[in-house]
Design a protein around this motif. Sequence first.
Motif, PDB file in Angstrom:
ATOM      1  N   LYS A  43       0.863  -1.110   0.109  1.00 18.64           N
ATOM      2  CA  LYS A  43       0.042  -0.130  -0.004  1.00 18.64           C
ATOM      3  C   LYS A  43       0.880   1.064   0.329  1.00 18.64           C
ATOM      4  N   ALA A  44       1.992   1.192   0.850  1.00 10.68           N
ATOM      5  CA  ALA A  44       2.780   2.161   0.956  1.00 10.68           C
ATOM      6  C   ALA A  44       3.483   2.593  -0.545  1.00 10.68           C
ATOM      7  N   LEU A  87       1.231   4.200  -2.810  1.00 10.98           N
ATOM      8  CA  LEU A  87       0.846   5.829  -2.244  1.00 10.98           C
ATOM      9  C   LEU A  87       2.210   6.485  -2.731  1.00 10.98           C
ATOM     10  N   LEU A 100       7.037  10.887   2.013  1.00 14.80           N
ATOM     11  CA  LEU A 100       6.179  10.028   2.840  1.00 14.80           C
ATOM     12  C   LEU A 100       6.735   9.542   4.122  1.00 14.80           C
ATOM     13  N   ILE A 117       6.295   7.077   7.429  1.00 12.94           N
ATOM     14  CA  ILE A 117       5.480   5.693   7.766  1.00 12.94           C
ATOM     15  C   ILE A 117       5.739   5.563   9.114  1.00 12.94           C
ATOM     16  N   LYS A 172       1.728  11.475   5.991  1.00  9.94           N
ATOM     17  CA  LYS A 172       1.818  10.350   7.061  1.00  9.94           C
ATOM     18  C   LYS A 172       1.016   9.349   7.050  1.00  9.94           C
ATOM     19  N   LEU A 173       1.650   7.999   7.093  1.00  7.70           N
ATOM     20  CA  LEU A 173       0.716   6.746   6.990  1.00  7.70           C
ATOM     21  C   LEU A 173       1.065   5.972   8.217  1.00  7.70           C
ATOM     22  N   ALA A 201      -2.785  11.254  11.495  1.00  6.25           N
ATOM     23  CA  ALA A 201      -2.540  10.627  10.051  1.00  6.25           C
ATOM     24  C   ALA A 201      -3.147  11.161   8.954  1.00  6.25           C
ATOM     25  N   TYR A 234      -3.271   9.010   6.312  1.00  6.87           N
ATOM     26  CA  TYR A 234      -3.749   7.490   5.994  1.00  6.87           C
ATOM     27  C   TYR A 234      -3.357   6.438   7.023  1.00  6.87           C
ATOM     28  N   THR A 235      -4.310   5.716   7.125  1.00  8.12           N
ATOM     29  CA  THR A 235      -3.971   4.440   8.195  1.00  8.12           C
ATOM     30  C   THR A 235      -4.200   3.134   7.478  1.00  8.12           C
ATOM     31  N   CYS A 236      -3.168   2.390   7.666  1.00  8.90           N
ATOM     32  CA  CYS A 236      -3.217   1.068   6.937  1.00  8.90           C
ATOM     33  C   CYS A 236      -3.548   0.036   7.941  1.00  8.90           C
TER      34      CYS A 236
END
Length: 509
Positions: free
Chosen positions: A46-47, A50, A137, A139, A169-170, A188, A190-192
């Motif tokens: 996913k990262a 992105l 990015l 993480i 920020k993820l 955040a 994004y949150t995975c």
Amino acid sequence: MHPDNCRRVLYAAGGDFPRLDQAAVKQFHIPESLLMENAGNEIGRKAASLYRQLNKNQPVVVICGPGNNGGDGLVIARYLIKHGIKTIVFIAASRQKINTSPVRREKLDLLEKYTKDIFFIKKINTFFSAACQHASLIIEALFGTGAGRALDGIYAEVINLLNTLSVPKLAADIPAGLGIKNSISLRADYTCTVQFFKEIFFSPAYASGCGKISVIKTDFPPALEKKYTRSIMLIKKPVLPEADTGRNKFSGGRVLICAGSSFYSGAPFLAAQGALCGGAQYVTVLAAGKPCNIPPACIFHQAADFFSSEDFSSRADLFTGASFILTGPGLGRNPQTTDFVEKIINLKDKTVIIDADGLYHLGKILSSKSFPGRIVITPHSGEFARLSGTEPEKLRSEPMTVIKDFYRKYKIAVILKDAASFFYNGEAFYFLPGHIPYLAKAGSGDILAGTLLAMLSLGQDIDQAAVNALALHGLAGKLASKKYGVHAPIEKLPECIARCLKKSEYEKS
């Protein structure tokens, strides 16, 4: 049977996800290393996607903590490097701390075969700050669902810094510090999250800190899913009934709006507009005070400056003839109005919606009542905290628990309006995500209650009507923001509801 415009998703409540992890290892003999590898690789995938969408040439920064979430971060970093993405890794722990876990030591040893850009930090330094500031990015893999205390020391310093940066920020699994009392937490973008949604994502107090949430699957045994998860229905776009060429104004149920007082003259107008623009075909308004601009399409009856039981008795035909009744908007808090509200909710075979000041009066009679009709209340968080006798902070952090306890006690369906909204009918929770700033205005709830009346009058059951009213209200709020701006008056909302009733319009939104 759930409405067609909802998607059932699983979520893990409270500390259930760490227990699920442990059960996978101990009961199903899935190696902890494999669980970490699967989670890290899927988040890494996913990262990487992105990163390419962001189309920047700077490195990715991965920040790892001392526990298994940090171990996931080590796997994420390795995945990115293997796929050609320049990555800098910071570990907010000592090597000795990492080495206390054979699995985390294994992941660190593997990562060191791919890169030398691994740095252990005890405090914020210039290099760390600069790397974060210029990253494509960031993480964050400091702490996942296992964190149990407020972040302090290096962890609080890191989150403080990250929250000042505009770099995307993820969060891996959940943002560090989220939901922990008196703790700073990552905001955040994004949150995975691993395997399931987490209950905290549905909390109005914390949902905004998660950004866009995606769920990655890691093949947990189905038996564990069944044991450790619950389900919630996510509301999508409204699904509205097809136009019936044989309908006339009497085909749907007649709706009655009892609203207003000498102090709140606009409430009857807004509720009526919500009903009319939502598709109701026969709307009667009984208004107290001096209401402003009752829509000419409504049948209008004037009450005194405030409602009392006399207004109920003298207009019994209105209540007998109505299938669906809304009361509450603009009623005020005159003690005599409590008797009026009590008589309405004692009606049999009626669906009654109670909003705004009607909730105040409901609270006066709640403890001694069982309700013969079908009642739906539409409070915002402050109103529901008072009605349920709950501390506001508890309601915002544990909304589903509070709503479920209230329903168990009174058998009243609840639409809770907040940054994200809920509907609960005693069987399932429905959730409408997303904060729409335009809707945070006085009168927005009056229009929602009127729209709910309209959905009921179009032949939808309570579940369908509540879900569609919420979806339509939210969609119209977005359309109004786009068309008129976020600061436009709330009077623009009913027009946008009418436009969203056209499928072609809401598909554009």
